[in-house]
Design a protein around this motif. Structure first.
Motif, mmCIF file in Angstrom:
data_model
loop_
_atom_site.group_PDB
_atom_site.id
_atom_site.type_symbol
_atom_site.label_atom_id
_atom_site.label_comp_id
_atom_site.label_asym_id
_atom_site.label_seq_id
_atom_site.Cartn_x
_atom_site.Cartn_y
_atom_site.Cartn_z
ATOM 1 N N ILE A 29 0.851 -1.181 0.000
ATOM 2 C CA ILE A 29 0.000 0.000 0.000
ATOM 3 C C ILE A 29 0.888 1.233 0.000
ATOM 4 O O ILE A 29 1.919 1.277 0.681
ATOM 5 N N ARG A 30 0.485 2.225 -0.769
ATOM 6 C CA ARG A 30 1.254 3.470 -0.866
ATOM 7 C C ARG A 30 0.622 4.539 -0.001
ATOM 8 O O ARG A 30 -0.586 4.762 -0.033
ATOM 9 N N GLU A 31 1.473 5.209 0.797
ATOM 10 C CA GLU A 31 1.077 6.364 1.603
ATOM 11 C C GLU A 31 2.036 7.495 1.267
ATOM 12 O O GLU A 31 3.176 7.510 1.724
ATOM 13 N N GLY A 32 1.578 8.443 0.427
ATOM 14 C CA GLY A 32 2.486 9.483 -0.053
ATOM 15 C C GLY A 32 3.550 8.856 -0.939
ATOM 16 O O GLY A 32 3.247 8.109 -1.874
ATOM 17 N N SER A 33 4.807 9.143 -0.624
ATOM 18 C CA SER A 33 5.899 8.548 -1.395
ATOM 19 C C SER A 33 6.392 7.247 -0.788
ATOM 20 O O SER A 33 7.289 6.596 -1.333
ATOM 21 N N VAL A 34 5.795 6.851 0.348
ATOM 22 C CA VAL A 34 6.234 5.653 1.066
ATOM 23 C C VAL A 34 5.343 4.469 0.698
ATOM 24 O O VAL A 34 4.112 4.579 0.677
ATOM 25 N N VAL A 35 5.977 3.344 0.432
ATOM 26 C CA VAL A 35 5.256 2.095 0.178
ATOM 27 C C VAL A 35 5.500 1.150 1.352
ATOM 28 O O VAL A 35 6.653 0.940 1.757
ATOM 29 N N HIS A 36 4.422 0.609 1.893
ATOM 30 C CA HIS A 36 4.524 -0.401 2.941
ATOM 31 C C HIS A 36 4.319 -1.777 2.311
ATOM 32 O O HIS A 36 3.327 -1.993 1.609
ATOM 33 N N LEU A 37 5.242 -2.675 2.566
ATOM 34 C CA LEU A 37 5.097 -4.062 2.149
ATOM 35 C C LEU A 37 4.848 -4.933 3.370
ATOM 36 O O LEU A 37 5.575 -4.834 4.368
ATOM 37 N N PHE A 38 3.822 -5.754 3.292
ATOM 38 C CA PHE A 38 3.517 -6.730 4.332
ATOM 39 C C PHE A 38 3.647 -8.109 3.696
ATOM 40 O O PHE A 38 2.803 -8.511 2.898
ATOM 41 N N TYR A 39 4.718 -8.794 4.032
ATOM 42 C CA TYR A 39 5.056 -10.005 3.296
ATOM 43 C C TYR A 39 5.029 -11.242 4.193
ATOM 44 O O TYR A 39 5.167 -11.166 5.423
ATOM 45 N N ARG A 40 4.847 -12.363 3.556
ATOM 46 C CA ARG A 40 4.868 -13.636 4.270
ATOM 47 C C ARG A 40 6.312 -14.028 4.548
ATOM 48 O O ARG A 40 7.146 -14.068 3.633
ATOM 49 N N ALA A 41 6.606 -14.280 5.803
ATOM 50 C CA ALA A 41 7.944 -14.686 6.243
ATOM 51 C C ALA A 41 7.857 -16.107 6.788
ATOM 52 O O ALA A 41 6.969 -16.414 7.586
#
Length: 348
Positions: A29-41
């Motif tokens: 998901i993008r918030e402004g210029s920042v992208v958050h990645l939520f990944y399977r570990a």
């Protein structure tokens, strides 16, 4: 054909215990210029949790958590919290994931207001044994072989083991209400289905009995082309465009050498997303590079997240169930190509 650039590997496993055996299938998901990645570990023993990192722009890593942001806490997810997808509706982030207890894989939800702390809402898909599902289909006059031919664990199904539930995963929400309702997609093999509700509290056992009794009319996509002929499943939350909701999903072709997972694209009506407008009749992209062809599971491109920067669409995907890669393409080019493959124009 749409020009897709495979940008390469973005994230690999680390020495941290929770992600020492692989990273894959990232929601974005993008918030402004920042992208958050939520990944399977994945750690030793194939136990999964959700890791988190942030990007500056579409690919520059600026931070990466050294502990999972979501992890198994309850019996229904004791073996894994897997394959996150995330979107924002009003002021709330909806992060969906697959809860795995070692036998059953079921779509679940966590919500947040800051992408830092999450409140788990539990399983949001039906919880039916295959035996009960079969009885419901028979009562509704639905062809049960269409669904029951896709047993997820064949040793359980012939015995009609009541502890083995119908797998229902690949769950994610549309990033806004549709006609005032919450809308999410889910996958009961081999198709993709859609749910429309006023609130989460509507998801009662009675709701699901009525819904599953009309499963055909709640199905929006079925396998169609050679690259997706075995089954399909959701990918990333739909993207709103002037031409419709762009859906990036995955298609699977089963072969004697194993399954081949490809990224696919479809276009849904803006006002009635149960209506499919167009679909690519070829894979958007498929396994071709070493990191996609060989890994924990060979021949896998599994998209779970996208971001848009200008006209460039970035797709983040699990590569061979071991690493995270990303690809880029022109959104306008993809929409134009989809319009050449509208449902009404098809002759196949």
């Amino acid at each position: 054909m749409v020009q897709v650039i495979k940008e390469g590997i973005l994230l690999e496993k680390t020495a941290h215990d929770f992600e020492s055996h692989g990273v894959l299938n990232p929601g974005a998901i993008r918030e402004g210029s920042v992208v958050h990645l939520f990944y399977r570990a994945v750690k030793e023993g194939n136990y999964s949790s959700i890791g988190h990192c942030t990007l500056d722009g579409p690919h520059q890593i600026v931070s990466r958590d050294t502990n999972p942001i979501l992890f198994p806490e309850f019996a229904y997810e004791v073996h894994g919290v897997e394959d996150a997808r995330v979107c924002k509706i009003d002021d709330t982030y909806y992060l969906t994931y697959t809860a795995y207890d070692g036998m059953n894989a079921l779509g679940s939800l966590a919500t947040s207001h800051d992408l830092k702390t999450f409140e788990k809402q539990g399983i949001i898909v039906p919880q039916l044994s295959y035996s009960d599902f079969e009885k419901l289909l028979e009562k509704a006059g639905i062809e049960k072989e269409h669904y029951l031919g896709y047993c997820n664990s064949t040793s359980f199904i012939p015995e009609r083991n009541q502890a083995n539930l119908m797998w229902d995963k690949d769950v994610f929400f549309f990033p806004q209400r549709i006609q005032g309702k919450l809308c999410f997609l889910h996958r009961i093999k081999p198709d993709i289905q859609m749910v429309l509700i006023d609130e989460l509290s509507d998801l009662t056992p009675e709701f699901w009995t009525t819904y599953l009794s009309d499963l055909k009319n709640n199905t929006i996509l079925t396998p169609k082309y050679e690259h997706e002929i075995s089954y399909i499943g959701g990918g990333a939350p739909p993207i709103e465009t002037e031409s419709g909701w762009l859906l990036i999903y995955h298609g699977v072709k089963c072969t004697p050498e194993g399954n081949i997972y490809s990224a696919c694209a479809s276009l849904l009506d803006l006002h009635d997303p149960k209506k499919e407008i167009a679909r690519l009749n070829y894979p958007l992209f498929e396994p071709e590079y070493p990191w996609e062809l060989k890994g924990e599971v060979d021949n896998v491109c599994f998209p779970c997240g996208t971001t848009l920067f200008g006209d460039t669409l970035y797709i983040y995907y699990g590569a061979a169930d071991e690493q995270i890669a990303y690809a880029s393409l022109s959104l306008s080019e993809l929409i134009s190509e989809l319009k050449l493959n509208t449902i009404k124009d098809e002759t196949v």
